[in-house]
Scaffold this motif. Structure first.
Motif, PDB file in Angstrom:
ATOM      1  N   TRP A 241      92.000  62.631  46.606  1.00 30.38           N
ATOM      2  CA  TRP A 241      93.089  61.668  46.659  1.00 30.38           C
ATOM      3  C   TRP A 241      92.813  60.551  45.658  1.00 30.38           C
ATOM      4  O   TRP A 241      91.743  60.490  45.056  1.00 30.38           O
ATOM      5  CB  TRP A 241      93.213  61.105  48.076  1.00 30.38           C
ATOM      6  N   PRO A 242      93.764  59.649  45.440  1.00 32.47           N
ATOM      7  CA  PRO A 242      93.544  58.559  44.478  1.00 32.47           C
ATOM      8  C   PRO A 242      92.270  57.765  44.793  1.00 32.47           C
ATOM      9  O   PRO A 242      91.997  57.413  45.941  1.00 32.47           O
ATOM     10  CB  PRO A 242      94.795  57.696  44.640  1.00 32.47           C
ATOM     11  N   VAL A 243      91.508  57.483  43.729  1.00 32.96           N
ATOM     12  CA  VAL A 243      90.232  56.767  43.890  1.00 32.96           C
ATOM     13  C   VAL A 243      90.497  55.264  43.768  1.00 32.96           C
ATOM     14  O   VAL A 243      90.023  54.593  42.844  1.00 32.96           O
ATOM     15  CB  VAL A 243      89.178  57.260  42.877  1.00 32.96           C
ATOM     16  N   THR A 244      91.224  54.738  44.727  1.00 26.84           N
ATOM     17  CA  THR A 244      91.647  53.341  44.677  1.00 26.84           C
ATOM     18  C   THR A 244      90.485  52.364  44.870  1.00 26.84           C
ATOM     19  O   THR A 244      90.634  51.173  44.608  1.00 26.84           O
ATOM     20  CB  THR A 244      92.717  53.078  45.748  1.00 26.84           C
ATOM     21  N   GLY A 245      89.329  52.864  45.307  1.00 28.64           N
ATOM     22  CA  GLY A 245      88.165  51.992  45.432  1.00 28.64           C
ATOM     23  C   GLY A 245      87.680  51.440  44.114  1.00 28.64           C
ATOM     24  O   GLY A 245      86.909  50.462  44.088  1.00 28.64           O
ATOM     25  N   LEU A 246      88.110  52.028  43.008  1.00 30.70           N
ATOM     26  CA  LEU A 246      87.685  51.546  41.690  1.00 30.70           C
ATOM     27  C   LEU A 246      88.061  50.086  41.446  1.00 30.70           C
ATOM     28  O   LEU A 246      87.398  49.383  40.683  1.00 30.70           O
ATOM     29  CB  LEU A 246      88.301  52.419  40.587  1.00 30.70           C
ATOM     30  N   VAL A 247      89.121  49.612  42.069  1.00 30.90           N
ATOM     31  CA  VAL A 247      89.560  48.233  41.838  1.00 30.90           C
ATOM     32  C   VAL A 247      89.041  47.293  42.934  1.00 30.90           C
ATOM     33  O   VAL A 247      89.362  46.110  42.932  1.00 30.90           O
ATOM     34  CB  VAL A 247      91.101  48.142  41.776  1.00 30.90           C
ATOM     35  N   HIS A 248      88.233  47.823  43.848  1.00 30.09           N
ATOM     36  CA  HIS A 248      87.662  47.002  44.907  1.00 30.09           C
ATOM     37  C   HIS A 248      86.396  46.313  44.394  1.00 30.09           C
ATOM     38  O   HIS A 248      85.701  46.836  43.521  1.00 30.09           O
ATOM     39  CB  HIS A 248      87.338  47.896  46.107  1.00 30.09           C
ATOM     40  N   THR A 249      86.088  45.152  44.969  1.00 32.97           N
ATOM     41  CA  THR A 249      84.953  44.379  44.448  1.00 32.97           C
ATOM     42  C   THR A 249      83.604  45.033  44.694  1.00 32.97           C
ATOM     43  O   THR A 249      82.681  44.863  43.902  1.00 32.97           O
ATOM     44  CB  THR A 249      84.945  42.961  45.041  1.00 32.97           C
ATOM     45  N   TRP A 250      83.457  45.775  45.816  1.00 30.28           N
ATOM     46  CA  TRP A 250      82.141  46.351  46.102  1.00 30.28           C
ATOM     47  C   TRP A 250      82.189  47.769  46.660  1.00 30.28           C
ATOM     48  O   TRP A 250      81.152  48.368  46.929  1.00 30.28           O
ATOM     49  CB  TRP A 250      81.371  45.475  47.102  1.00 30.28           C
ATOM     50  N   ALA A 251      83.373  48.334  46.851  1.00 31.93           N
ATOM     51  CA  ALA A 251      83.484  49.616  47.555  1.00 31.93           C
ATOM     52  C   ALA A 251      82.676  50.722  46.887  1.00 31.93           C
ATOM     53  O   ALA A 251      81.930  51.445  47.545  1.00 31.93           O
ATOM     54  CB  ALA A 251      84.955  50.026  47.663  1.00 31.93           C
ATOM     55  N   CYS A 252      82.808  50.874  45.588  1.00 27.50           N
ATOM     56  CA  CYS A 252      82.105  51.957  44.906  1.00 27.50           C
ATOM     57  C   CYS A 252      80.590  51.746  44.921  1.00 27.50           C
ATOM     58  O   CYS A 252      79.817  52.702  45.056  1.00 27.50           O
ATOM     59  CB  CYS A 252      82.592  52.076  43.467  1.00 27.50           C
ATOM     60  N   LYS A 253      80.172  50.505  44.821  1.00 31.94           N
ATOM     61  CA  LYS A 253      78.738  50.208  44.812  1.00 31.94           C
ATOM     62  C   LYS A 253      78.067  50.673  46.098  1.00 31.94           C
ATOM     63  O   LYS A 253      76.925  51.155  46.079  1.00 31.94           O
ATOM     64  CB  LYS A 253      78.526  48.704  44.626  1.00 31.94           C
ATOM     65  N   LEU A 254      78.756  50.559  47.228  1.00 30.32           N
ATOM     66  CA  LEU A 254      78.173  50.904  48.518  1.00 30.32           C
ATOM     67  C   LEU A 254      78.535  52.304  49.007  1.00 30.32           C
ATOM     68  O   LEU A 254      78.007  52.740  50.025  1.00 30.32           O
ATOM     69  CB  LEU A 254      78.617  49.878  49.567  1.00 30.32           C
ATOM     70  N   CYS A 255      79.393  52.996  48.290  1.00 31.25           N
ATOM     71  CA  CYS A 255      79.888  54.285  48.777  1.00 31.25           C
ATOM     72  C   CYS A 255      78.926  55.415  48.425  1.00 31.25           C
ATOM     73  O   CYS A 255      78.576  55.603  47.255  1.00 31.25           O
ATOM     74  CB  CYS A 255      81.269  54.580  48.178  1.00 31.25           C
TER      75      CYS A 255
END
Length: 267
Positions: A241-255
């Motif tokens: 699905w869309p990887v909308t976490g890319l625009v989040h401040t920390w989501a990708c760092k902790l995922c």
């Protein structure tokens, strides 16, 4: 599929599911549709232990109108910490982030003690771990549990590395949904995980309060349910699905999925 949402995959939504979906749609798919379990970390264990200790205190207070002795709350936090570790598969299954398990346990006990001393005496609960239900037409019902309900508001507890005097943006959906279900505003109580923890509460910090706004909660649920329905119909549950976490401040760092097949980080 019955009208109204992503049933049978999701017969209901929870505030946590909605927060995850708003953070990253692909993370939501992998956790809630594919059943991929995120690796627990020390912050989760500390938060669980402190929360269970506070819950035990407030259940006691419902019956006696008195808080538990501080020593009992500390013992409850220590016991809850051990239980949480075992529930998550033992120490080897937890990401301790270079902190020794014993040190993390000490932090959980300090957090529970600080909340008991600094915040609990001012709380007069009328319900503890109350189930909430918020329904929006043509959407899956939202079901969850709020930590404490008072006559004037609901309370959700958080732990944080830093002192908080205002809510984090990703807490707001939870506050809106709890409030809409209760018909009351929702305040956050935040305890720092410091050597000398500090507790900030909405009673003293107005920016930790989410005012009742049923209209906003309704639009939130309708928007998430509609987007979920669209992803299920266009893509299905098995493809990204869309990887909308890319625009989040920390989501990708902790995922954890960043290094485990997430298309946004594929090499």
């Amino acid at each position: 599929r019955p009208a109204g949402g992503p049933e049978p995959l999701n017969p209901h939504l929870s505030p946590s599911q909605i927060r995850t979906y708003l953070t990253c749609e692909e993370q939501y798919r992998r956790v809630y549709l594919q059943g991929e379990r995120s690796r627990p970390n020390l912050n989760m264990i500390i938060g669980t232990a402190a929360s269970r200790a506070a819950e035990k205190n407030f259940r006691h207070k419902l019956l006696t109108e008195q808080d538990l002795p501080v020593a009992d709350v500390k013992d409850a936090a220590a016991t809850a910490f051990n239980e949480a570790v075992e529930e998550d598969g033992g120490e080897a299954e937890i990401d301790w982030q270079d902190v020794k398990p014993g040190e993390a346990k000490d932090t959980a006990v300090r957090v529970a003690e600080a909340y008991r001393l600094q915040a609990a005496p001012q709380v007069v609960p009328v319900a503890v771990e109350q189930e909430i239900l918020f329904e929006v037409e043509d959407c899956p019902p939202v079901i969850g549990y709020i930590d404490v309900v008072r006559e004037q508001d609901g309370i959700d507890r958080k732990t944080s590395d830093k002192l908080k005097r205002k809510i984090e943006p990703w807490w707001r959906p939870q506050g809106l949904l709890y409030g809409a279900a209760l018909g009351k505003p929702v305040g956050f109580h935040v305890t720092t995980k410091a050597k000398q923890p500090t507790v900030t509460v909405a009673d003293n910090e107005p920016d930790l309060l989410v005012e009742l706004n049923v209209g906003a909660a309704t639009m939130l649920v309708a928007g998430v349910a509609g987007s979920l329905r669209s992803n299920l119909e266009r893509v299905g549950p098995d493809d990204p699905w869309p990887v909308t976490g890319l625009v989040h401040t920390w989501a990708c760092k902790l995922c954890q999925f960043r290094e485990d097949g997430c298309p946004a980080w594929a090499r």
